[in-house]
Design an enzyme around this catalytic site. Sequence first.
Site, PDB file in Angstrom:
ATOM      1  N   ASP A  69       5.068  -5.503   5.638  1.00  0.00           N
ATOM      2  CA  ASP A  69       5.328  -6.929   5.894  1.00  0.00           C
ATOM      3  C   ASP A  69       5.306  -7.789   4.630  1.00  0.00           C
ATOM      4  OD1 ASP A  69       2.556  -6.497   5.749  1.00  0.00           O
ATOM      5  OD2 ASP A  69       2.103  -8.214   7.043  1.00  0.00           O
TER       6      ASP A  69
ATOM      7  N   LEU B  46      -7.723   8.130   3.129  1.00  0.00           N
ATOM      8  CA  LEU B  46      -7.290   9.502   3.440  1.00  0.00           C
ATOM      9  C   LEU B  46      -6.039   9.442   4.306  1.00  0.00           C
ATOM     10  CD1 LEU B  46     -10.664  11.218   4.349  1.00  0.00           C
ATOM     11  CD2 LEU B  46      -9.242  11.661   2.342  1.00  0.00           C
ATOM     12  N   GLN B  47      -5.948   8.372   5.129  1.00  0.00           N
ATOM     13  CA  GLN B  47      -4.791   8.225   6.025  1.00  0.00           C
ATOM     14  C   GLN B  47      -3.501   7.946   5.255  1.00  0.00           C
ATOM     15  OE1 GLN B  47      -6.443   5.700   9.684  1.00  0.00           O
ATOM     16  NE2 GLN B  47      -7.556   5.399   7.800  1.00  0.00           N
TER      17      GLN B  47
ATOM     18  N   ASP C 293       0.536   1.216   9.248  1.00  0.00           N
ATOM     19  CA  ASP C 293       0.108   0.347  10.349  1.00  0.00           C
ATOM     20  C   ASP C 293       1.151   0.292  11.481  1.00  0.00           C
ATOM     21  OD1 ASP C 293      -1.864  -0.141   8.503  1.00  0.00           O
ATOM     22  OD2 ASP C 293      -1.166  -2.153   7.974  1.00  0.00           O
TER      23      ASP C 293
ATOM     24  N   THR D  38       4.877   1.570   6.426  1.00  0.00           N
ATOM     25  CA  THR D  38       3.468   1.186   6.518  1.00  0.00           C
ATOM     26  C   THR D  38       2.802   2.090   7.548  1.00  0.00           C
ATOM     27  OG1 THR D  38       1.846  -0.433   7.317  1.00  0.00           O
ATOM     28  CG2 THR D  38       4.080  -0.753   8.103  1.00  0.00           C
TER      29      THR D  38
ATOM     30  N   GLY E 195      -5.054  -0.023   9.860  1.00  0.00           N
ATOM     31  CA  GLY E 195      -4.081  -0.626  10.774  1.00  0.00           C
ATOM     32  C   GLY E 195      -4.057  -2.146  10.772  1.00  0.00           C
ATOM     33  N   ARG E 196      -5.006  -2.746  10.041  1.00  0.00           N
ATOM     34  CA  ARG E 196      -5.102  -4.217  10.016  1.00  0.00           C
ATOM     35  C   ARG E 196      -5.194  -4.795  11.429  1.00  0.00           C
ATOM     36  NH1 ARG E 196      -2.055  -4.631   4.948  1.00  0.00           N
ATOM     37  NH2 ARG E 196      -3.753  -5.069   3.515  1.00  0.00           N
TER      38      ARG E 196
ATOM     39  N   ARG F 232       0.480  -4.841  -4.926  1.00  0.00           N
ATOM     40  CA  ARG F 232       0.589  -5.939  -3.961  1.00  0.00           C
ATOM     41  C   ARG F 232       0.775  -7.224  -4.753  1.00  0.00           C
ATOM     42  NH1 ARG F 232      -3.188  -3.274  -0.472  1.00  0.00           N
ATOM     43  NH2 ARG F 232      -2.009  -2.474   1.294  1.00  0.00           N
TER      44      ARG F 232
ATOM     45  N   GLY G 143       0.839  -1.205   0.000  1.00  0.00           N
ATOM     46  CA  GLY G 143       0.000   0.000   0.000  1.00  0.00           C
ATOM     47  C   GLY G 143       0.872   1.252   0.000  1.00  0.00           C
TER      48      GLY G 143
ATOM     49  N   ASP H 200       3.392  -1.807  12.095  1.00  0.00           N
ATOM     50  CA  ASP H 200       3.337  -3.123  12.734  1.00  0.00           C
ATOM     51  C   ASP H 200       4.558  -3.995  12.447  1.00  0.00           C
ATOM     52  OD1 ASP H 200       2.837  -3.538  10.077  1.00  0.00           O
ATOM     53  OD2 ASP H 200       0.956  -4.625  10.337  1.00  0.00           O
TER      54      ASP H 200
ATOM     55  N   ARG I  27     -23.179   8.320  14.545  1.00  0.00           N
ATOM     56  CA  ARG I  27     -22.767   8.242  13.134  1.00  0.00           C
ATOM     57  C   ARG I  27     -21.406   7.574  13.053  1.00  0.00           C
ATOM     58  NH1 ARG I  27     -27.390   9.937  12.339  1.00  0.00           N
ATOM     59  NH2 ARG I  27     -27.958  11.859  11.257  1.00  0.00           N
TER      60      ARG I  27
END
Length: 380
Positions: free
Chosen positions: A123, A293-294, A147, A145, A190-191, A91, A13, A149, A286
Amino acid sequence: MKKVRIGVLTGGGDCAGLNPALKWVVKTAMDERLEWERGVRYEVLGIRDGWKGLVGIDLSSPDTQGSIVPLNPDIVRTWDRYGGTMLGTSRFSPYDPKNACHGLVRENIERLGLEAVIAIGGDGTLAITTRLSREGVNVIGIPKTIDKDLPETDYTLGYETALNVIVEEVDRLRTTAGSHKRIFVVETMGRTAGWLALEGGEACGAYIILIPECEFSIDRVNELVMEGRRSGTRYEIILAAEGARTVGGNEVVKKEGMDSFGHKALGGVGAVIARQIEEATGLETRSVVLSHLQRGGAPCAYDRRMGRYFGIAAVDLVVREKYGNMVSFRNGKISYSPLENIYGKLRLVDVATQYDADRYNGRRSMLNNGRKKNVNKNQS
Ligand code: F6P
């Protein structure tokens, strides 16, 4: 002077920080002053679209020009200002049985005369990098990433820019939430890692933060919401990581199946939580999915700096022929670690020391890091 050609690619990503890293790989490798010190003239080839760019290369065909781009300091001069990746990404895994072309990737690295490949990825991309290293390819990894992680590093490119997006968007939501006395459930990426939700939530002062590492009880969420209302709050911001799940429940997915890197397509938990809160409390709720966007937009100052340092460090490793490593940031210092230490592992939030499992929020004790007692009442 000896000439050495290296390749560089971005995989997985996209995120902010990739272009600064690319710029500094090229600038450091092709720095004329350093060239004299090293006695080596480096050339840098950009490989488009991640590992996919090394498949289907026919050196006699103009097609090659499409997937391989010779880079130089003039070309990359302004790249660090921009988000995404100028080289494109994918990917694509050459080890995916559907593709099964890692032999071809290796052959093409040789045919292009690449002494080494610098792969910037998370990863999935770094797992491929590790496997190619096992097959004798000279590789260096750069961690990226949103994330955050990856093990063996305290920072991964793109993370800080993504946090800034979370804070900015939540600030916007606060005014509309307050005006309407509404609850907003904001879903972050963030998975299976809760870093974005946890540290984004800490930065923006979220009322509740739900992370994958700690299964939550919707009853407890409702209890906390009602407690807030009783104490006079007009609105609540709840941050939910896309991988968050209820005690004994499953992750919410956008669609079934896995991508080429073996990842599930997570998404939708925010809407589920919002519905459940509204049903139980009667309070208007909501949900907002921050989604890509992140990953978008220009890199923040930190990602520009870290991209620069990681890019320079990756070339340092090439110069010292320390292949099979990933550059890293640990305890405030730029360093490196064997790719083998990263393979198949993820760095997740340590609930016992980094999360308040009772109030579903960031920790309230900073000095007591070794604290073992952090009871999730709802799981006991
Ligand atoms: O790994 C980065 C990430 O942004 C995850 O947080 C998210 O689950 C995933 O990628 C989304 O992937 P895609 O770009 O395929 O939608």
